[in-house]
Scaffold this motif. Structure first.
Motif, mmCIF file in Angstrom:
data_model
loop_
_atom_site.group_PDB
_atom_site.id
_atom_site.type_symbol
_atom_site.label_atom_id
_atom_site.label_comp_id
_atom_site.label_asym_id
_atom_site.label_seq_id
_atom_site.Cartn_x
_atom_site.Cartn_y
_atom_site.Cartn_z
ATOM 1 N N TYR A 61 0.836 -1.206 0.000
ATOM 2 C CA TYR A 61 0.000 0.000 0.000
ATOM 3 C C TYR A 61 0.870 1.254 0.000
ATOM 4 N N MET A 62 1.893 1.250 0.850
ATOM 5 C CA MET A 62 2.746 2.430 0.962
ATOM 6 C C MET A 62 3.655 2.590 -0.256
ATOM 7 N N LYS A 63 4.072 1.474 -0.843
ATOM 8 C CA LYS A 63 4.922 1.539 -2.043
ATOM 9 C C LYS A 63 4.194 2.245 -3.173
ATOM 10 N N LYS A 64 2.875 1.982 -3.294
ATOM 11 C CA LYS A 64 2.077 2.648 -4.327
ATOM 12 C C LYS A 64 1.999 4.154 -4.089
ATOM 13 N N GLU A 110 -2.716 6.556 5.975
ATOM 14 C CA GLU A 110 -2.923 7.876 5.377
ATOM 15 C C GLU A 110 -2.560 8.980 6.374
ATOM 16 N N LYS A 111 -2.855 8.735 7.649
ATOM 17 C CA LYS A 111 -2.489 9.699 8.686
ATOM 18 C C LYS A 111 -0.965 9.858 8.750
ATOM 19 N N ASN A 145 2.727 9.647 16.080
ATOM 20 C CA ASN A 145 1.475 9.950 15.369
ATOM 21 C C ASN A 145 0.344 8.963 15.588
ATOM 22 N N ILE A 146 0.671 7.727 15.954
ATOM 23 C CA ILE A 146 -0.381 6.715 16.170
ATOM 24 C C ILE A 146 -0.586 6.456 17.652
#
Length: 339
Positions: free
Chosen positions: A154-157, A186-187, A207-208
């Motif tokens: 997901y992040m690679k895209k 996304e955050k 952040n999380i």
């Protein structure tokens, strides 16, 4: 020959090429992929002007199958297509009657049926008619072992790299809820400093809200290494922060790890790649803990540990437990694992 099932990526590729089907019957336990396909169709097939007259959203709890068929039989206004989306379709009685419409569907209608938290019986006539004219897609829950690979992909895209530890921390924290997981990702992307393209454990912590030192990933590592002091420090932190570290999440992850460890003993090839292939892990990096644990725990001990985790799970639900709190239960479990 059985018809090859299309993946979510296959379907989206077709849609991007503007190859539309008369019906998309999207079903299954994983809402994420159903929403992904539905959102693409509703956002991209029609222009904003066309949507005003040609986008219809229906809800299964409020309509019957006749209403759906009548909507599908309408012709578009000043547009090549109309899109009819049926949400919560599992609530529609006699949904099988939709098969009569599909025997001669309107080419200008794109009907999207969202059937979440269940599947259509593929032996029924409706399933056969959907497969003849459109797409019958089952959105399946992914396994916990597949979460790191999903996250990395997901992040690679998005052009973002993720530290393996950061990936594991987030996967352990969120679990298999892909909608929630992608929301957290996304955050993280939004909070990345300008020019930075890598997510680190420190950013996960900031952040999380997951501690980079006190989390289930680190607890597992401490147990693999048989680091008694580190394991007990983590348990103390969990006990002091029960809302962000519920015992059920810890027990679930430990059960998954030791169950996989039991399977790893039967791997024909005892290497990182061999274990990864055997357990269905995308990354050899994810197999390292299993190789280390196999050197520190016998197969008999692992069987005992799995039993101890089941016993701890029962106690956490009040079975044979009069006074122990979650911290006591987890502390006892870790003691039994390490000794």
């Amino acid at each position: 020959m059985a018809k090859q099932e299309l993946s979510c990526d296959d379907i989206l590729k077709e849609l991007r090429a503007m190859q539309y089907r008369p019906i998309y019957y999207l079903m299954g336990e994983e809402s994420y992929y159903i929403d992904l396909i539905t959102d693409y169709i509703t956002e991209n097939v029609l222009t904003e002007t066309e949507k005003e007259f040609n986008l219809t959203i229906l809800y299964g709890a409020d309509v019957d199958v006749a209403t759906v068929i009548n909507a599908a039989k309408r012709y578009p206004m000043m547009s090549k297509y109309q899109v009819v989306v049926v949400k919560e379709a599992q609530a529609i009685r006699n949904i099988d009657e939709l098969s009569f419409y599909l025997q001669k569907p309107l080419p200008s209608t794109i009907l999207v049926v969202c059937h979440k938290h269940g599947v259509l019986d593929k032996r029924k006539k409706l399933a056969a008619e959907v497969e003849k004219t459109g797409i019958l897609f089952e959105s399946k829950k992914i396994k916990e072992s597949q979460l790191p690979a999903f996250t990395s992909s997901y992040m690679k895209k998005k052009g973002i790299d993720m530290d393996p530890k950061a990936t594991a921390m987030l996967a352990d924290f969120v679990g298999t809820d892909l909608s929630r997981l992608t929301g957290e990702l996304e955050k993280l992307i939004i909070t990345l400093p300008v020019g930075q393209h890598r997510i680190t454990p420190e950013q996960i912590e900031r952040n999380i809200g997951i501690s980079k030192d006190y989390n289930n990933f680190e607890l597992r590592s401490a147990l693999v290494e048989k680091d008694i002091l580190k394991a007990n420090k983590i348990i103390k932190y969990f006990e002091e922060n029960p809302k962000t570290n519920p015992i059920q999440m810890s027990l679930s992850l430990l059960f998954g790890f030791y169950s996989n460890l039991m399977l790893a003993y039967y791997s024909p090839e005892k290497t990182e790649q061999g274990i990864a292939n055997w357990l269905g892990l995308r990354s050899p990096w994810a197999a390292r803990d299993y190789l280390i644990a196999m050197r520190r725990y016998s197969g008999v001990k692992v069987m005992q540990i799995i039993g101890e985790i089941r016993y701890a799970d029962a106690k956490s639900k009040g079975i044979n437990n009069n006074s122990a709190n979650d911290g006591d239960i987890l502390r006892e479990l870790v003691f039994n694992i390490l000794h």
